[in-house]
Design a protein around this motif. Structure first.
Motif, mmCIF file in Angstrom:
data_model
loop_
_atom_site.group_PDB
_atom_site.id
_atom_site.type_symbol
_atom_site.label_atom_id
_atom_site.label_comp_id
_atom_site.label_asym_id
_atom_site.label_seq_id
_atom_site.Cartn_x
_atom_site.Cartn_y
_atom_site.Cartn_z
ATOM 1 N N MET A 1 0.751 -1.352 -0.066
ATOM 2 C CA MET A 1 -0.124 -0.172 0.073
ATOM 3 C C MET A 1 0.858 1.176 -0.098
ATOM 4 S SD MET A 1 -3.190 0.940 -0.060
ATOM 5 C CE MET A 1 -4.071 -0.140 0.280
ATOM 6 N N MET A 2 0.613 2.162 -0.823
ATOM 7 C CA MET A 2 1.279 3.385 -0.898
ATOM 8 C C MET A 2 0.914 4.331 0.306
ATOM 9 S SD MET A 2 1.493 4.288 -4.793
ATOM 10 C CE MET A 2 2.330 3.361 -5.650
ATOM 11 N N ASN A 3 1.921 5.332 0.455
ATOM 12 C CA ASN A 3 1.604 6.383 1.315
ATOM 13 C C ASN A 3 0.712 7.446 0.888
ATOM 14 O OD1 ASN A 3 1.890 8.914 2.735
ATOM 15 N ND2 ASN A 3 4.084 8.779 2.973
ATOM 16 N N MET A 4 -0.530 7.663 1.338
ATOM 17 C CA MET A 4 -1.241 8.362 0.592
ATOM 18 C C MET A 4 -1.111 10.014 0.187
ATOM 19 S SD MET A 4 -3.460 6.422 -0.335
ATOM 20 C CE MET A 4 -4.959 7.123 -0.710
ATOM 21 N N SER A 5 0.005 10.399 1.057
ATOM 22 C CA SER A 5 0.591 11.863 0.893
ATOM 23 C C SER A 5 1.754 11.848 -0.013
ATOM 24 C CB SER A 5 0.748 12.411 2.174
ATOM 25 O OG SER A 5 1.842 11.590 2.912
ATOM 26 N N GLU A 6 2.164 10.603 -0.505
ATOM 27 C CA GLU A 6 3.533 10.557 -1.504
ATOM 28 C C GLU A 6 2.926 11.145 -2.992
ATOM 29 O OE1 GLU A 6 6.716 7.154 -2.385
ATOM 30 O OE2 GLU A 6 4.756 6.464 -2.771
ATOM 31 N N ARG A 7 3.996 11.800 -3.575
ATOM 32 C CA ARG A 7 3.738 12.059 -5.061
ATOM 33 C C ARG A 7 4.720 11.399 -5.575
ATOM 34 N NH1 ARG A 7 4.569 17.267 -2.514
ATOM 35 N NH2 ARG A 7 6.829 16.951 -2.855
ATOM 36 N N ILE A 8 4.096 10.874 -6.788
ATOM 37 C CA ILE A 8 5.205 10.020 -7.843
ATOM 38 C C ILE A 8 5.379 10.737 -8.965
ATOM 39 C CG2 ILE A 8 4.790 7.676 -8.632
ATOM 40 C CD1 ILE A 8 2.750 6.869 -6.759
ATOM 41 N N GLY B 1 -3.013 1.862 -4.764
ATOM 42 C CA GLY B 1 -3.708 3.091 -3.678
ATOM 43 C C GLY B 1 -3.104 4.369 -4.167
ATOM 44 N N ALA B 2 -2.380 4.752 -5.273
ATOM 45 C CA ALA B 2 -2.234 6.101 -5.395
ATOM 46 C C ALA B 2 -3.366 6.787 -6.224
ATOM 47 C CB ALA B 2 -0.897 5.991 -6.601
ATOM 48 N N ASP B 3 -3.564 8.074 -5.637
ATOM 49 C CA ASP B 3 -4.445 8.806 -6.242
ATOM 50 C C ASP B 3 -3.757 9.282 -7.422
ATOM 51 O OD1 ASP B 3 -6.032 11.389 -6.961
ATOM 52 O OD2 ASP B 3 -6.279 11.784 -5.008
ATOM 53 N N PRO B 4 -4.654 9.304 -8.821
ATOM 54 C CA PRO B 4 -4.140 9.609 -9.899
ATOM 55 C C PRO B 4 -3.621 11.285 -9.959
ATOM 56 C CG PRO B 4 -6.314 8.736 -10.344
ATOM 57 C CD PRO B 4 -6.069 8.692 -8.831
ATOM 58 N N GLN B 5 -4.116 12.008 -9.079
ATOM 59 C CA GLN B 5 -3.726 13.508 -8.943
ATOM 60 C C GLN B 5 -2.404 13.621 -8.204
ATOM 61 O OE1 GLN B 5 -6.651 16.432 -8.349
ATOM 62 N NE2 GLN B 5 -8.102 14.841 -9.101
ATOM 63 N N THR B 6 -1.796 12.625 -7.728
ATOM 64 C CA THR B 6 -0.507 12.315 -7.162
ATOM 65 C C THR B 6 0.453 12.037 -7.967
ATOM 66 O OG1 THR B 6 -0.764 10.371 -5.994
ATOM 67 C CG2 THR B 6 -1.473 12.012 -4.843
ATOM 68 N N LEU C 1 -4.506 13.944 -13.898
ATOM 69 C CA LEU C 1 -3.078 13.348 -13.502
ATOM 70 C C LEU C 1 -2.767 14.527 -12.597
ATOM 71 C CD1 LEU C 1 -1.636 11.459 -16.102
ATOM 72 C CD2 LEU C 1 -2.820 10.542 -13.955
ATOM 73 N N GLY C 2 -1.730 14.611 -11.892
ATOM 74 C CA GLY C 2 -1.165 15.846 -11.109
ATOM 75 C C GLY C 2 -0.536 16.534 -12.221
ATOM 76 N N SER C 3 0.256 16.397 -12.953
ATOM 77 C CA SER C 3 0.643 17.186 -13.992
ATOM 78 C C SER C 3 1.647 16.451 -15.203
ATOM 79 C CB SER C 3 1.739 18.099 -13.313
ATOM 80 O OG SER C 3 2.784 17.625 -12.749
#
Length: 158
Positions: A1-8, A97-102, A126-128
């Protein structure tokens, strides 16, 4: 599971590079951007041979075959194949578990072209997408699905 505050940040190399080409940049940035993971993605198409590989995202137009009125379009079969590869990589991150916007896409040259195409055609915002010396490569059938994804593109020359 990913850290929900993590950016990728998924990083895409240019024609002739490989997953190691962008790694030093990712390592440098990781030291300055906490909670950000930099992952390199390798072009799935070998445009070289077994003695001298040349990895890329699609076959570029042959400069000798360019019409007087401008460059020829890229190899759409290779472009479609690469888009499937990139979308699957994003899907896997989302499944984990990553939010696409991260999720942010960063590409150089041909890697920037695939980052732009993937970011514009991915079904979720997506984030950018950030590109360096890239260009837009879309087939006539490809339609941007999420125009709200922020884009930053830098280029060189006039």
């Amino acid at each position: 599971m990913m850290n929900m505050s993590e950016r990728i940040v998924l990083m895409f190399h240019g024609l002739g590079g490989d997953r190691h080409s962008m790694a030093p940049f990712g390592e440098y940035c990781a030291g300055h951007l906490p909670n950000t993971r930099f992952l390199t993605v390798e072009g799935p198409i070998n445009l070289g041979d077994r003695h001298r590989p040349c990895l890329g995202w699609f076959e570029p137009p042959n400069d000798n075959d360019r019409a007087c009125d401008g460059p020829q379009p890229p190899d759409f079969n290779g472009l479609n194949h690469s888009l499937v590869t990139v979308h699957k990589a994003i899907d896997q991150l989302v499944d984990d578990g990553a939010d696409p916007q991260t999720i942010h896409l960063l590409g150089h040259s041909q890697g920037g072209a695939i980052a732009l195409a993937a970011g514009l055609t991915y079904p979720a915002k997506l984030g950018s997408v950030c590109t360096i010396a890239a260009y837009l490569a879309l087939t006539p059938e490809m339609k941007p699905t999420h125009s709200l994804t922020p884009l930053l593109s830098s280029s060189f020359g006039i």
